[in-house]
Each structure stands twice: as structure tokens, then as C-alpha cells.
Design a protein around this motif. Structure first.
Motif, PDB file in Angstrom:
ATOM      1  N   ALA A 300       1.107 -12.944 116.919  1.00  0.00           N
ATOM      2  CA  ALA A 300       2.328 -13.390 117.135  1.00  0.00           C
ATOM      3  C   ALA A 300       2.868 -14.551 118.087  1.00  0.00           C
ATOM      4  O   ALA A 300       3.071 -15.876 118.158  1.00  0.00           O
ATOM      5  CB  ALA A 300       3.608 -12.426 116.863  1.00  0.00           C
ATOM      6  N   THR A 301       2.733 -14.511 119.432  1.00  0.00           N
ATOM      7  CA  THR A 301       2.734 -14.850 120.409  1.00  0.00           C
ATOM      8  C   THR A 301       1.488 -16.357 121.115  1.00  0.00           C
ATOM      9  O   THR A 301       1.987 -17.221 120.703  1.00  0.00           O
ATOM     10  CB  THR A 301       2.642 -14.800 122.740  1.00  0.00           C
ATOM     11  N   ARG A 302       0.213 -15.739 120.170  1.00  0.00           N
ATOM     12  CA  ARG A 302      -0.989 -17.132 120.690  1.00  0.00           C
ATOM     13  C   ARG A 302      -0.550 -17.836 119.115  1.00  0.00           C
ATOM     14  O   ARG A 302      -0.717 -18.923 119.107  1.00  0.00           O
ATOM     15  CB  ARG A 302      -2.409 -16.414 120.513  1.00  0.00           C
ATOM     16  N   ASN A 303       0.107 -17.355 117.856  1.00  0.00           N
ATOM     17  CA  ASN A 303      -0.153 -18.549 116.469  1.00  0.00           C
ATOM     18  C   ASN A 303       1.164 -19.077 117.767  1.00  0.00           C
ATOM     19  O   ASN A 303       1.811 -20.750 117.377  1.00  0.00           O
ATOM     20  CB  ASN A 303       0.467 -17.375 115.602  1.00  0.00           C
ATOM     21  N   ALA A 304       2.054 -18.968 117.756  1.00  0.00           N
ATOM     22  CA  ALA A 304       3.271 -19.041 118.794  1.00  0.00           C
ATOM     23  C   ALA A 304       3.322 -20.678 119.534  1.00  0.00           C
ATOM     24  O   ALA A 304       3.561 -22.133 119.219  1.00  0.00           O
ATOM     25  CB  ALA A 304       4.402 -18.308 118.632  1.00  0.00           C
ATOM     26  N   MET A 305       2.198 -20.346 120.222  1.00  0.00           N
ATOM     27  CA  MET A 305       1.457 -20.932 121.839  1.00  0.00           C
ATOM     28  C   MET A 305       1.108 -22.111 120.353  1.00  0.00           C
ATOM     29  O   MET A 305       1.062 -23.278 120.945  1.00  0.00           O
ATOM     30  CB  MET A 305       0.627 -20.616 122.484  1.00  0.00           C
TER      31      MET A 305
END
Ligand code: NDP
Ligand code: DGY
Length: 328
Positions: A300-305
Motif C-alpha cells: 500500500a505504501t509503495r503504491n501510494a508513494m
């Protein structure tokens, strides 16, 4: 007018990134990409940026004068898929009037969580224990075997009580930490009040902490800050954790401190260089846990980044305010 703006957007992306981010970019611009999980060779980077309006880069790309010269005057925006920006030659970028986007906040929780995981893995010797189960070292329950250090009633020192430092402290508090100390350039009374954290000089933090956690940014002042002098001040029973940048630590001095028993153990998510060569002496130590820079690595974090990095770039190219622009 929108179509005209879009035609002007020539963007170079230096790596394969999560599809959400690439899709956002592709909808709005003419995107050229180094479509690989491996780093772009310097010659490809220099060729790729030439004549581009925007550059989406990673923390492993050094964006220096050579790259900026290769890009030429068309380059208006650099968007990095990271909160750290020590890989960008900020003075050169400023001189050229280029805007910079980065990815603060959205990765704070994931990185704080990983910092806590690394601290517990290091202080309670998890990798070593797992290894003993596999290699037959586990012969029986032994009262004096595989003991480590607990957080309950401890003093935790945080170097850099910024977004991630504060998020780490809030997660550690329920473990029964007795006292938080922190060091930095400025006291942070608002952040510190809830944690009852005390702003102290670096030397006092080293001397009094049972756990030292480094979450500052890499700057000329913090480079090599955790050196022989620092480790000698720490308690022999203390655990050192670094999730900021590798060069904040003098690794030779850390090795000596671990081997000579000046400190109990170290956990590093970041090293110099990255990747750390497999014959690096630190990897031979049982009291050193090293991870491959995975602080923000949740799906989720890498997608959001990737989406934030794309939106920063697009907004910057349109001359709009970016969702997260670095103040230069
Ligand atoms: P912030 O800007 O919120 O925090 C950085 C902190 O560093 C500030 O509190 C600042 O304190 C402190 N600092 C600056 N100079 C010094 C100094 N000389 N001595 C001590 N402290 C100092 O950033 P984030 O918390 O969002 O991120 C921090 C860093 O973590 C990033 O720059 C990046 O390098 C790293 N990071 C690593 C990840 C990983 O995967 N391991 C993931 C995400 C980030 P002050 O305000 O007093 O100047
Ligand atoms: C950053 O963002 O600076 C980290 O090192 C990777 O997420």
C-alpha cells in the motif's frame, strides 16, 4: 490548452514503479521509462533525461550536475519516490529553478513499524534464534540462552524526532518505555509534550539510552555522526538502530564497537554502500541485524508513494502547487 500542455510533458522515469503511479503519469504525459527493477546505468540516465520536462527518480539515482546538464534547460520538475532527498544536488537544482517533489507522511507509518520490528528483532535476537532452530543449536530450554534486552522500563533515545521519529516513539510507548530522550537541531516542544520526551545533547543521549534510534535526515551535519566517540559513550548493554541513511553511521567504528563490546547489538535498515557487499565484516556478526532498506516496503505504501510522486510531477509541470513540494 490542456492538450497543448500535455504535449509539452516529456517525462523520464528511472525505474519500474508500481503500476498506479505509472498509469497516472501515462494518462497525462509522454513517458519514457527505464523498465527494469535494476538501477539504470549512468549512460542510459544521461541519454534518458536529455530534453525532458520532468524526471521521476529514486533514492538510488544520484541527480547531480552531470545529470542536470544532460537534461538541459527543459527540465522543470524532479519528483523523487522518497522522502529522503540527500541524493539530489539541491544547490544545482535551485540554481536552475527546478521544482522538487517528494513523498513525506504517506510512508511514515510503514517506516515506523519496520523500525520497531527491527528493534525487537535485534534486541531479542530473532534472526539468531531462528537460525539456532534450523541448525540444531536448540537442544533444550536453557535459562541463560538467547537472552536479550527488553523495552519495559527502558530509556529510548531518538536522533531526529521528525515525522518518523515521533511515529516510532508513539509505537514504543505502550511497551512500557520509562523515558524518551531526543536530539536534533531544535527542540520540538509540541511533539515532545505528549511523549514527555526530553531534548538533550547527543552525548547525553548516547550515555543514557538503552536503545538509540536514528531517524534523522542525512545532511552534512549528520554524516558520520554515529562514530567511535559516540559508540564509546553508549552503554555496553545498549542497542543501536538506524533506519535513516547508512552514512549517518561510521560503519568501521560500528563494527569495532560491536566486536569490542562497547554496545550490545545493532540493527540497520540502511548501509553504506547499498547493497552491502556480502563479504562486509558487519555481516559476520551475530549481534548485527541488517535489512535491505525496506522501511517503506508495504504494498500500500509503495503504491501510494508512486501515485504521490506522479501527482507531484504532473502538478509541477502544469505550474500548479504540488501535493508535496520540497521547499528549496
Ligand atoms: P523529517 O524531516 O520529519 O525528520 C527528520 C529529522 O531529522 C528532523 O526531526 C530533524 O530535526 C532531524 N535532523 C536534522 N538535522 C539533524 C541533526 N544535525 N541532528 C539530529 N537530527 C537532525 O523526515 P522523516 O521523519 O519523514 O524522514 C527522516 C529520514 O528517514 C529521511 O530523510 C530518510 O533519509 C529516512 N527514511 C528511511 C526510510 C527507510 O526505508 N529506511 C523510509 C523513509 C525515510 P530538526 O527539525 O531539529 O532539524
Ligand atoms: C525514503 O523515502 O527516503 C526511504 O528511504 C525509502 O522509502
Amino acid at each position: 490548452r490542456a492538450a497543448a500542455v500535455q504535449r509539452l510533458m516529456k517525462v523520464f522515469v528511472t525505474r519500474r514503479i508500481p503500476p498506479e503511479g505509472l498509469a497516472a503519469l501515462s494518462r497525462a504525459g509522454d513517458v519514457q521509462q527505464w523498465d527494469s527493477d535494476e538501477p539504470i546505468p549512468q549512460s542510459e540516465l544521461l541519454a534518458g533525461v536529455a530534453g525532458k520536462d520532468g524526471l521521476l527518480c529514486l533514492l538510488s539515482d544520484r541527480i547531480d550536475k552531470e545529470v542536470l546538464d544532460a537534461a538541459g534547460p527543459s527540465l522543470k520538475v524532479i519528483s523523487t519516490l522518497s522522502v529522503g532527498y540527500d541524493h539530489l544536488a539541491i544547490e544545482e537544482i535551485k540554481k536552475r529553478g527546478i521544482r522538487v517533489g517528494y513523498t513525506p507522511d504517506i510512508l511514515t507509518d510503514a517506516t515506523a513499524e519496520l523500525t520497531v520490528a527491527l528493534l525487537l528483532a535485534t534486541s531479542r535476537r530473532l534472526p539468531e534464534s531462528v537460525e539456532e532452530v534450523k541448525n540444531g543449536g536448540w537442544t533444550t530450554w536453557k535459562p541463560l540462552w538467547m537472552c536479550g534486552y527488553g523495552l519495559s522500563n527502558s530509556t529510548v533515545g531518538i536522533i531526529g524526532l521528525g515525522r518518523i521519529g515521533q511515529a516510532v516513539a508513539h509505537r514504543l510507548k505502550p511497551f512500557g518505555v520509562k523515558k524518551f530522550l531526543y536530539a536534533g537541531r531544535h527542540p520540538k516542544p509540541e511533539a515532545a509534550v505528549e511523549l514527555k520526551a526530553e531534548f538533550v545533547p547527543l552525548a547525553k543521549l548516547a550515555e543514557e539510552s538503552d536503545f538509540v534510534i536514528v531517524t534523522c535526515s542525512l545532511t552534512p551535519d549528520t554524516q558520520g555522526m554515529c562514530n567511535r566517540d559516540f559508540f564509546c559513550k553508549m552503554k555496553k548493554t545498549s542497542v543501536f538502530i538506524n533506519t535513516s541513511r547508512g552514512t549517518v553511521v561510521n560503519q568501521k567504528d560500528l563494527y569495532e564497537a560491536l566486536v569490542n563490546g562497547h554496545i550490545a547489538a545493532a540493527g540497520l535498515d540502511v548501509t553504506t554502500p547499498e547493497p552491502l557487499p556480502t563479504d562486509n565484516p558487519l555481516l559476520s556478526l551475530k549481534n548485527c541485524v541488517i535489512l535491505p532498506h525496506i522501511g517503506s516496503a508495504t504494498y500500500a505504501t509503495r503504491n501510494a508513494m508512486s501515485v504521490l510522486a506522479a501527482n507531484n510531477l504532473l502538478a509541477g509541470l502544469k505550474g500548479e502547487s504540488m501535493p508535496s513540494e520540497l521547499k528549496l
